[in-house]
Write an enzyme that holds these catalytic residues in place. Structure first.
Site, short mmCIF file in Angstrom:
data_model
loop_
_atom_site.label_atom_id
_atom_site.label_comp_id
_atom_site.label_asym_id
_atom_site.label_seq_id
_atom_site.Cartn_x
_atom_site.Cartn_y
_atom_site.Cartn_z
N LYS A 124 0.83 -1.21 0.00
CA LYS A 124 0.00 0.00 0.00
C LYS A 124 0.86 1.26 0.00
CE LYS A 124 -4.11 -1.87 2.29
NZ LYS A 124 -3.77 -3.26 2.14
N GLU A 208 -4.37 6.58 8.55
CA GLU A 208 -5.29 7.30 7.68
C GLU A 208 -6.46 7.79 8.51
OE1 GLU A 208 -6.69 4.77 4.53
OE2 GLU A 208 -4.91 5.09 3.31
N HIS A 243 -15.28 -8.38 5.29
CA HIS A 243 -14.40 -8.19 4.13
C HIS A 243 -14.64 -9.21 3.02
CE1 HIS A 243 -12.46 -5.06 6.36
NE2 HIS A 243 -12.29 -5.88 7.37
N ARG A 300 -5.43 -8.27 -10.65
CA ARG A 300 -5.95 -9.55 -11.15
C ARG A 300 -7.33 -9.33 -11.75
NH1 ARG A 300 -7.17 -9.24 -5.63
NH2 ARG A 300 -9.42 -9.26 -5.31
C1 MV4 Z 1 -10.66 2.17 5.15
C2 MV4 Z 1 -11.91 2.32 5.76
C3 MV4 Z 1 -12.19 3.54 6.33
N1 MV4 Z 1 -11.29 4.54 6.32
N2 MV4 Z 1 -9.78 3.19 5.15
C4 MV4 Z 1 -10.97 -2.52 4.44
C5 MV4 Z 1 -10.08 -3.42 3.66
C6 MV4 Z 1 -9.17 -2.57 2.85
N3 MV4 Z 1 -9.32 -2.87 1.46
C7 MV4 Z 1 -9.53 -1.17 3.17
N4 MV4 Z 1 -10.63 -1.20 4.09
C8 MV4 Z 1 -11.11 -0.05 4.63
N5 MV4 Z 1 -10.29 1.01 4.60
C9 MV4 Z 1 -10.11 4.34 5.73
N6 MV4 Z 1 -9.22 5.32 5.74
C10 MV4 Z 1 -12.79 1.25 5.76
C11 MV4 Z 1 -12.37 0.05 5.21
C12 MV4 Z 1 -13.35 -1.00 5.24
C13 MV4 Z 1 -13.87 -1.52 4.07
C14 MV4 Z 1 -13.48 -1.07 2.82
C15 MV4 Z 1 -14.01 -1.59 1.68
C16 MV4 Z 1 -14.96 -2.61 1.77
C17 MV4 Z 1 -15.35 -3.07 2.98
C18 MV4 Z 1 -14.82 -2.55 4.15
C19 MV4 Z 1 -15.24 -3.04 5.39
C20 MV4 Z 1 -14.71 -2.52 6.52
C21 MV4 Z 1 -13.75 -1.52 6.46
#
Ligand code: MV4
Length: 508
Positions: A124, A208, A243, A300
């Site tokens: 990341k 973040e 997730h 992917r």
């Molecule tokens: C976040 C967020 C809120 N704020 N970043 C979860 C997995 C990863 N791909 C990034 N994720 C998140 N990042 C910030 N700054 C909330 C999530 C998140 C989330 C993101 C996408 C789809 C489902 C999720 C479920 C919980 C938290």
């Protein structure tokens, strides 16, 4: 830009995967006149992808570490069977830069991006750094790994709590920690670091601003090896549980043409930042005002790619293969149009009434839905066993309609038609979600399942169905009565019975 078009025709593809995605890839290869090779584990001897392929080779025992993840064995199969390209599908080796490099070094075409692009986007922090020269919106945070707790706390204070600590090497929410206030900062950070070290062997973490109710919106991109990149609009993937995505759709119910254009442009720039070629997905989160921020790029073909295929008419696997052959993208951005609306529900062998516990066993009844606007991507047939070793997703049910309402109506109808007996599935759970006011209105975020789902809602659902069946029985009895007492009809009374079977009782 390199406009030369030196192509190298692929004649035989080995699909380094199993289940629905292996079949999905082979179907496109076959349409292109390309031979296919399946690999399989001892648990998958009778799997459909093995039957479908022109050739198939057993690569080891059931655990994926001993079969589907065996890089050198897979490459050896390619040499033995004169395979000229490998498609990795999703999961397994699909985002393994070491594998992509090994394949390429062995003189075999890897149907996917360069090892360098996989590597950059696998971190990341490296990804943030790579895109920093473009004007990509990013969540306020730290651009580098935290080395000094004091400085990080200072930055958290500037951003404002709650903040999120993320592992640079993380994925699927692993190594993520919410911090509500300064008092718990250090403890949460130490936890995030040790989790990251044990899960990824890399303790780099950053912070973040925590977006508390985000929508997860991602953009599909395609790039060729000549520097041409297009985007194929968005997929909305906010309906997820721990997730794990449950329902995806394209386009999003709330994205406007202006936001779509801006997100598409940002996604193309992210791809450009790592000289991307192949199919890829740029992930964003959007807050309640639809301010969007770049999170990461998946290098992917994704599980949910069919909804994009449905709304654009593009076969993404064929495009991947053509790109791997060195062809120039034949699709121009201005040629792409959203032609309708598509939904995908993931059918998991899990019991929603029992905390989504994975369920295994024999599919004693397995009847796919059919009809207008319905696509089923699966790897099972009636009578087959769902093995314990792999992902519990048994099928993807995809619908297409002229608009969102029609796509939802078709999905509800298709879920009703789908007959699965022998294992518990998430179909009933998906039906509940699709009928929820919050889903129908498009006003939902990643908290949907936590907010609205309790196992009891499915009992209510079942009761409704039973009540409905009772009403139908009464109606059928009435019809029988009327037919039998119709004096001027000499023919024997027709047997009018409810045509609804009992299968519903066997699923949730
Ligand atoms: C976040 C967020 C809120 N704020 N970043 C979860 C997995 C990863 N791909 C990034 N994720 C998140 N990042 C910030 N700054 C909330 C999530 C998140 C989330 C993101 C996408 C789809 C489902 C999720 C479920 C919980 C938290």
């Amino acid at each position: 830009m390199d406009n030369s078009n030196h192509t190298h025709k692929i004649n035989k593809i080995l699909v380094a995967n199993r289940g629905e995605i292996a079949l999905r890839v082979m179907r496109s290869a076959r349409e292109m006149g390309i031979k296919t090779v399946a690999i399989f584990s001892e648990a998958d001897r009778n799997a459909l992808h093995v039957k479908y392929a022109d050739e198939a080779v057993c690569v080891g025992p059931p655990p994926s570490s001993e079969s589907y993840l065996q890089m050198d064995k897979i490459i050896q199969v390619c040499h033995d069977l004169k395979v000229d390209a490998i498609h990795p599908g999703y999961g397994f080796l699909s985002e393994n830069a070491v594998f992509a490099k090994k394949v390429t070094d062995a003189g075999i075409i890897f149907i996917g991006p360069s090892p360098e692009a996989i590597e950059v986007m696998g971190s990341k922090l490296a990804a943030k750094d790579a895109v920093s020269k473009y004007d990509i919106p990013m969540v306020p945070g730290t651009p580098k790994a935290i080395t000094d707790v004091g400085a990080a706390k200072q930055r958290a204070e500037e951003i404002g709590y709650p903040i999120l600590i993320k592992a640079s090497a993380g994925g699927g929410g692993k190594g993520m920690r919410i911090v509500e206030n300064a008092a718990e900062f250090e403890e949460q950070m130490n936890r995030a670091v040790s989790e990251a070290v044990s899960a990824f062997g890399d303790g780099a973490v950053f912070i973040e601003k925590y977006i508390t109710s985000p929508k997860h919106i991602e953009i599909q991109v395609l790039g060729d090896t000549h520097g041409n990149i297009v985007h194929l609009f968005e997929r909305e993937c906010s309906i997820q549980r721990r997730h794990q995505k449950v329902i995806e759709e394209a386009p999003s119910a709330v994205v406007t043409p202006e936001i779509r254009r801006a997100m598409g442009e940002a996604a193309v720039n992210v791809a450009r930042a790592c000289n991307y070629y192949g199919a890829g997905t740029v992930e964003f989160i959007a807050d309640e005002n639809l301010n969007f921020y770049f999170l990461e790029m998946n290098t992917r073909l994704q599980v949910e790619h069919p909804v994009t295929e449905q709304i654009t008419g593009v076969d993404l696997v064929k495009e991947q293969i053509k790109i791997a052959q060195g062809e120039v993208l034949s699709i121009k951005q201005d040629d792409l149009q959203i032609q309708g609306h598509s939904l995908e529900v993931r059918v998991y062998a899990e019991d929603p009434k029992n905390n989504f516990l994975p369920d295994i066993g024999k599919l004693t009844t397995y009847q796919r839905p059919q009809g207008a606007g319905v696509r089923v991507d699966d790897g099972f047939e009636q009578g087959m066993d769902v093995p314990i070793y792999y992902d519990p997703m048994i099928a993807k049910l995809v619908t297409f309609g002229k608009d969102r309402t029609q796509a939802i109506e078709r999905m509800l109808r298709a879920i009703e038609e789908y007959q699965i007996v022998g294992i518990e599935t998430t179909l009933g759970f998906c039906s509940y979600v699709l009928q929820h006011e919050s889903f129908v209105s498009g006003k939902f975020d990643t908290n949907f399942v936590n907010k609205y789902f309790k196992p009891e809602v499915l009992d209510a659902h079942d009761l409704n169905e039973e009540a409905q069946q009772d009403e139908e029985k009464v109606a059928a009895a009435l019809v029988n009565f009327l037919l039998e007492h119709k004096k001027d009809n000499n023919k024997p009374a027709q047997q009018a019975t409810t045509t609804k079977s009992n299968w519903r009782k066997n699923r949730v």
